[in-house]
Design a protein around this motif. Structure first.
Motif, mmCIF file in Angstrom:
data_model
loop_
_atom_site.group_PDB
_atom_site.id
_atom_site.type_symbol
_atom_site.label_atom_id
_atom_site.label_comp_id
_atom_site.label_asym_id
_atom_site.label_seq_id
_atom_site.Cartn_x
_atom_site.Cartn_y
_atom_site.Cartn_z
ATOM 1 N N CYS A 41 -5.990 -33.103 28.404
ATOM 2 C CA CYS A 41 -5.217 -34.234 28.917
ATOM 3 C C CYS A 41 -4.037 -34.536 27.989
ATOM 4 O O CYS A 41 -2.912 -34.752 28.444
ATOM 5 C CB CYS A 41 -6.122 -35.456 29.078
ATOM 6 S SG CYS A 41 -5.297 -36.885 29.798
ATOM 7 N N SER B 133 -4.322 -34.585 34.296
ATOM 8 C CA SER B 133 -3.819 -35.962 34.248
ATOM 9 C C SER B 133 -4.876 -36.911 33.688
ATOM 10 O O SER B 133 -6.069 -36.583 33.645
ATOM 11 C CB SER B 133 -3.430 -36.424 35.657
ATOM 12 O OG SER B 133 -4.596 -36.576 36.452
ATOM 13 N N LEU C 83 -8.967 -36.867 34.124
ATOM 14 C CA LEU C 83 -9.889 -37.026 32.993
ATOM 15 C C LEU C 83 -10.854 -38.179 33.251
ATOM 16 O O LEU C 83 -12.056 -38.043 33.035
ATOM 17 C CB LEU C 83 -9.127 -37.255 31.686
ATOM 18 C CG LEU C 83 -10.000 -37.479 30.454
ATOM 19 C CD1 LEU C 83 -10.860 -36.245 30.152
ATOM 20 C CD2 LEU C 83 -9.137 -37.842 29.250
#
Length: 123
Positions: free
Chosen positions: A86, A92, A96
């Protein structure tokens, strides 16, 4: 149809489903990560259901608990690697957060199973 005992465990079923979801996220990683973070994350996440399955084949509760501990550790390793992914913008923050919910759910199932074996080990 015959089944292995671990196939009926929710911890196993959910962790196996988690593997598929993590692999879908890994598919978004750049090709340059193929032998680095991608490979490490694949090994870690596959280790979760694998150790649940292997532990189920052990005779003693102590051994079963040990393999659940390994599975839990691999789950934590996977989360760490997903956080790194991430931060590198491979996935993104929303992806996550969504996968973290599933990681938490699997961690609760593993812990519950481990506690169940602990009670049998130390009645």
């Amino acid at each position: 149809m015959d089944t292995f005992s671990f196939e009926n465990l929710n911890a196993y079923k959910e962790s196996k489903s988690l593997v598929v979801e993590v692999y879908r996220l890994i598919a978004k990683f750049p090709q340059s990560e193929r032998f680095a973070l991608s490979a490490q994350l694949q090994r870690a996440i596959v280790s979760v259901p694998s150790n649940i399955a292997e532990g189920s084949g052990r005779v003693s509760y102590k051994e079963k608990i040990h393999f659940l501990e390994i599975a839990y550790g691999s789950l934590m390793e996977s989360f760490c690697q997903l956080e790194i992914a991430c931060e590198l913008n491979y996935i993104s923050a929303e992806e996550l957060a969504k996968i973290k919910e599933k990681l938490l759910a699997v961690s609760r199932l593993i812990n519950g199973l481990s506690q169940s074996f602990q009670r049998k080990l130390n009645p």
